[in-house]
Design an enzyme around this catalytic site. Structure first.
Site, short mmCIF file in Angstrom:
data_model
loop_
_atom_site.label_atom_id
_atom_site.label_comp_id
_atom_site.label_asym_id
_atom_site.label_seq_id
_atom_site.Cartn_x
_atom_site.Cartn_y
_atom_site.Cartn_z
N SER A 25 0.82 -1.21 0.00
CA SER A 25 0.00 0.00 0.00
C SER A 25 0.86 1.26 0.00
O SER A 25 2.01 1.26 0.44
CB SER A 25 -0.90 0.02 1.24
OG SER A 25 -1.65 -1.17 1.33
N1 SAH Z 1 -0.59 -4.74 4.09
C1 SAH Z 1 0.12 -5.08 2.86
C2 SAH Z 1 -0.68 -4.77 1.62
C3 SAH Z 1 -1.51 -5.92 1.30
S1 SAH Z 1 -2.36 -5.94 -0.23
C4 SAH Z 1 1.47 -4.41 2.80
O1 SAH Z 1 1.75 -3.55 3.63
O2 SAH Z 1 2.26 -4.80 1.93
C5 SAH Z 1 -3.68 -7.02 0.27
C6 SAH Z 1 -3.28 -8.45 0.58
O3 SAH Z 1 -4.47 -9.10 1.03
C7 SAH Z 1 -2.79 -9.26 -0.61
O4 SAH Z 1 -1.52 -9.78 -0.33
C8 SAH Z 1 -3.83 -10.39 -0.75
O5 SAH Z 1 -3.27 -11.64 -1.13
C9 SAH Z 1 -4.38 -10.46 0.67
N2 SAH Z 1 -5.70 -11.07 0.84
C10 SAH Z 1 -6.80 -10.99 0.05
N3 SAH Z 1 -7.82 -11.69 0.59
C11 SAH Z 1 -7.36 -12.23 1.75
C12 SAH Z 1 -7.93 -13.06 2.77
N4 SAH Z 1 -9.19 -13.50 2.71
N5 SAH Z 1 -7.16 -13.40 3.82
C13 SAH Z 1 -5.87 -12.99 3.92
N6 SAH Z 1 -5.27 -12.22 2.98
C14 SAH Z 1 -6.01 -11.83 1.92
#
Ligand code: SAH
Length: 237
Positions: free
Chosen positions: A66
């Protein structure tokens, strides 16, 4: 990982001033945490020079790290003072988890993509974070073993607030999550647990996150449908 590059340190300080403080982030614990975490450590080597740009960046598996401002904005909305137990859904690179770990007592974070979960756990461990625990699972079900949580933050957008997450909040606990009918466009909402079966919801901002895929989220694939029923593997990494 040593954080010795003076150019990156200067770029990080500038990011905090120009991208966060200039846009109204004021929480001292959030600003201090954002000044402490080396975002470059969570990026593929070829993207490290862009670590402090005002943008989300691609990581592996078609996912994103993000934008620094949105990480700071969401964490500020959790209203942490220090020492809390926090759950994060969507570990991704592990960047936001490490910002949380600078403030909270314990951070539990769940990622559904195994490769990302493993890599984030390794990065967090290399950086010396001992209070972050990474689980490879569907985060829409939460992590009941460590509940209730003072705060829960979801870094992917769902069709609704997953009931499992609402029920894993402490009384007075805050849940920040992007929610919307379109899998890629959402409203960021903060849900506060006011009583055992009472939650208050506030709209915070319009946002665009990757979809939250899981039993209490969207179905996998291009359909953009809500899930009817599905099982899921759970495994600590
Ligand atoms: N917080 C992260 C950004 C994450 S982007 C950072 O700082 O880099 C969102 C993430 O959510 C992705 O990696 C995706 O694979 C994950 N995601 C999507 N659905 C999910 C679920 N049901 N449970 C866990 N992770 C999930």
């Amino acid at each position: 990982m040593p954080d010795a590059d003076p150019e990156l340190t200067a770029a990080r300080d500038a990011m905090v001033r120009r991208q966060l403080q200039a846009r109204g982030v004021t929480s001292p614990v959030v600003l201090e945490a954002m000044r402490a975490v080396p975002r470059e450590a969570f990026l593929p080597v070829r993207l490290r020079e862009f670590a402090y740009e005002d943008a989300p960046l691609p990581i592996d598996e078609g996912q994103t790290i993000s934008q620094p401002y949105i990480v700071a904005f969401m964490i500020e909305a959790l209203d942490l003072r220090g020492g809390e137990t926090v759950l994060e859904i969507g570990t991704g690179s592990g960047y936001a988890a490490s910002v949380l770990a600078e403030i909270a007592g314990e951070v539990f974070t769940i990622e559904r993509v195994s490769q990302l979960a493993q890599k984030a756990a390794a990065t967090l461990s290399d950086l010396g974070y001992r209070n972050v625990h990474v689980l490879h699972a569907d985060g829409t079900r939460g992590w009941p073993e460590h509940a209730p949580y003072d705060a829960i933050v979801v870094a992917a957008g769902g069709p609704e607030v997953p009931p499992s997450l609402k029920n894993q909040l402490k009384l007075g606990g805050r849940l920040v999550i992007p929610v919307g009918d379109d899998p890629r466009v959402q409203e960021l909402v903060r849900v506060t647990r006011a009583a055992h079966d009472e939650w208050r919801s506030e709209d915070l901002a319009d946002v665009r996150f990757v979809p939250l895929i899981g039993e209490e989220g969207w179905e996998e694939g291009p359909s953009g449908r809500r899930v009817q029923k599905r099982g899921g593997d759970r495994g600590a990494v």
